[in-house]
Design an enzyme around this catalytic site. Sequence first.
Site, PDB file in Angstrom:
ATOM      1  N   CYS A 160     139.609  42.930  -5.584  1.00  0.00           N
ATOM      2  CA  CYS A 160     140.461  42.963  -4.399  1.00  0.00           C
ATOM      3  C   CYS A 160     141.644  43.861  -4.724  1.00  0.00           C
ATOM      4  O   CYS A 160     142.552  43.461  -5.450  1.00  0.00           O
ATOM      5  CB  CYS A 160     140.927  41.554  -4.033  1.00  0.00           C
ATOM      6  SG  CYS A 160     142.042  41.498  -2.618  1.00  0.00           S
ATOM      7  N   GLU A 171     137.481  46.230   1.315  1.00  0.00           N
ATOM      8  CA  GLU A 171     136.526  46.432   0.236  1.00  0.00           C
ATOM      9  C   GLU A 171     135.664  47.636   0.588  1.00  0.00           C
ATOM     10  O   GLU A 171     135.450  47.927   1.766  1.00  0.00           O
ATOM     11  CB  GLU A 171     135.662  45.171   0.055  1.00  0.00           C
ATOM     12  CG  GLU A 171     134.939  45.124  -1.268  1.00  0.00           C
ATOM     13  CD  GLU A 171     135.883  45.237  -2.447  1.00  0.00           C
ATOM     14  OE1 GLU A 171     136.017  46.374  -2.981  1.00  0.00           O
ATOM     15  OE2 GLU A 171     136.487  44.228  -2.826  1.00  0.00           O
TER      16      GLU A 171
END
Length: 226
Positions: A2, A107
């Site tokens: 992340c 992402e």
Amino acid sequence: MCGRVVQLIDREQLSREYGVKKFADIQEYARYNVSPTTRICGIIEDPNGDREARMMRWGLLPPRIGDPKDFKFATFNARDDKILMSRMYAPAMKKHRCIIPVAGYYEWKKLNAKDKQPYYFHAAHAELIALAGLWGETVLDGGEVITTCTIITTHPNEVTKDYHDRMPMIVTPDEQEQWLAPDTPLEMVTSMLHPCDRSYLDIYAVDKAVGRAGYEDPHLIDRVAA
């Protein structure tokens, strides 16, 4: 992993959603492309049981360091399966857990050997996501004390695995009290290290401009054709 998040910080919302009573140096802001080593809002619980929001450097640092720029390790994420084996993360896991309130995170999905498509992940039925984190205080040269943090990642669920082999750990509302309380037994804390339910997140493609660190624009979270 992340490595980019969206934070839309509203003090009233943090009080309502997370019971925050103290705000330290928090100012309201909207950031659509927060990246590691910059400042990010995190929520901790103090020894009196009060929840405090404070700005933190995203990337955990040792308790003492001369200049953060001299620290060359990537500590913006902590793998859940390696936390207790790490001299950096294990002490924080025991007593210094936090949550990072975000509107969502990005992402990248690999399309081929040269190209990746960014996707935006946000809660399907809520405004904020509480990402699990660890925090600590670091003394710099000259005596300045800063707060730093890392976001915990875990293995993906049935849906997010199509995009990446890791995902941030999400602390659900019924887990937040135990996660933040410093005296929660370690066994209970480690039992929370798992991916969220497959229905929790909504996912869609966004503009590749999000890949430019430091670039800010509300349209970064607009849906585009994949």
